[in-house]
Design a protein around this motif. Structure first.
Motif, PDB file in Angstrom:
ATOM      1  N   GLU A  67       0.809  -1.222   0.000  1.00 42.48           N
ATOM      2  CA  GLU A  67       0.000   0.000   0.000  1.00 42.48           C
ATOM      3  C   GLU A  67       0.841   1.270   0.000  1.00 42.48           C
ATOM      4  O   GLU A  67       0.571   2.193  -0.764  1.00 42.48           O
ATOM      5  N   ASP A  83      -1.067  -5.191   2.878  1.00 42.96           N
ATOM      6  CA  ASP A  83      -1.515  -4.041   3.668  1.00 42.96           C
ATOM      7  C   ASP A  83      -0.825  -4.161   5.021  1.00 42.96           C
ATOM      8  O   ASP A  83      -1.185  -5.009   5.840  1.00 42.96           O
ATOM      9  N   ASP A  86      -3.841  -2.288   8.422  1.00 44.61           N
ATOM     10  CA  ASP A  86      -5.208  -1.980   8.023  1.00 44.61           C
ATOM     11  C   ASP A  86      -5.965  -1.530   9.268  1.00 44.61           C
ATOM     12  O   ASP A  86      -6.097  -2.287  10.232  1.00 44.61           O
ATOM     13  N   TRP A 210      -4.929  -4.336  -1.646  1.00 43.02           N
ATOM     14  CA  TRP A 210      -4.349  -4.824  -0.377  1.00 43.02           C
ATOM     15  C   TRP A 210      -5.398  -5.009   0.707  1.00 43.02           C
ATOM     16  O   TRP A 210      -5.176  -5.756   1.651  1.00 43.02           O
ATOM     17  N   ASP A 211      -6.556  -4.306   0.582  1.00 41.67           N
ATOM     18  CA  ASP A 211      -7.619  -4.474   1.576  1.00 41.67           C
ATOM     19  C   ASP A 211      -8.318  -5.821   1.443  1.00 41.67           C
ATOM     20  O   ASP A 211      -8.852  -6.339   2.423  1.00 41.67           O
TER      21      ASP A 211
HETATM   22 CA    CA Z   1      -6.398  -0.992   4.291  1.00 40.41          CA
END
Ligand code: CA
Ligand code: IPD
Ligand code: CA
Length: 261
Positions: A67, A83, A86, A210-211
């Motif tokens: 990210e 990520d 997060d 990446w989420d």
């Molecule tokens: Ca995220």
């Protein structure tokens, strides 16, 4: 999946998560990425450096999409999607709801997903064709059959102040149709919790690869369903996500269609 990839990804996610946890109550340097609600801290970069360093040492031919640093091409045809933190807004406020997500994509398909929540010491691992585990225990999505009895989660886009397509109408609609809608600030954890049967459904309008890379595999490997807002295949490059236990998926899509047209 060769066990080396799995072992290195787990080790990297756990090390980054523990670093984040140990620094949670330190003073943060906060910067903004484009909008006043999109925060980044020095810990996002430190966690990412740790993960990318370990993966790069073990798999120097692989590409990386992380990210904070963006994309670096590799020669192997595989890429790691990361990520490092997060739930940055939670983290910046000292709220212990955040996670690390590491996924391995090969030939355009995610084959391995690892999520670590250092606050609950929960490690989620999904491998294509082999299921999803939480601390080595096999997971299955919930069996909730109606929207009325469902616990949902959502999040709001970082441009919420600048656009009318900001999920507020959808949030209002689901709030009066579901048992409850939660908003806890970590897309990665919503997906993992859905795989664990804690949540029944989740939607969000605009996310990054990446989420969702690791978490979407977790849900399908736990028997659930992940699509875009229209019920078509998820676009990992620009994800708009509807995820569920499968049983309430059509009901989620129907409400989104009613509200969004
Ligand atoms: Ca995220
Ligand atoms: C964010 C969180 C949040 C979601 C945002 C994401 P970040 O990730 O997952 O819950 O609503 O869309 O971007 O910025 O904390 O890594
Ligand atoms: Ca992040």
């Amino acid at each position: 999946m060769a066990s080396l990839e799995r072992r290195v990804a787990i080790g990297a996610a756990q090390a980054a998560g523990r670093l984040l946890r140990s620094e949670l109550h330190g003073s943060r340097r906060i910067a903004y990425k484009g909008t006043p609600t999109n925060l980044v801290t020095e810990m996002d970069a430190r966690a990412e450096e740790l993960i990318v360093g370990r993966l790069g040492d073990a798999f120097p031919e692989d590409g990386v999409l992380a990210e904070e640093r963006g994309a670096a091409a590799g020669r192997s045809g595989r890429r790691w999607i990361i990520d490092p933190l997060d739930g940055t807004t939670n983290y910046a406020h000292g709220v212990p709801i955040f996670a690390v997500s590491v996924a391995l994509e090969a030939a355009g398909r995610v084959d391995l997903g690892v999520v670590f929540d250092p606050n609950l010491d929960e490690l989620y691992v999904a491998e294509r064709g082999c299921g999803t585990t939480l601390n080595d225990r096999r997971l299955a999505v919930s069996s909730t059959a109606t929207l009325d009895a469902s616990l949902l989660a959502t999040g709001f886009p970082y441009d919420i102040r600048e656009t009318a397509d900001n999920n507020l109408r959808e949030y209002a609609a689901f709030s009066v149709r579901a048992r409850a809608v939660r908003r806890m600030g970590s897309a990665v954890l919503y997906l993992a919790w859905l795989a664990a049967g804690r949540l029944d459904g989740y939607w969000e309008l605009r996310l990054g690869p990446w989420d969702v890379a690791a978490g979407s595999l977790m849900i399908t490997e736990a028997g659930g369903q992940v699509t875009d807002l229209a019920g078509d295949a998820l676009d990992l490059d620009a994800p708009a996500v509807v995820a569920s236990n499968g049983r309430i998926h059509a009901a989620l899509l129907a409400v989104l269609k009613e509200i969004r047209g």
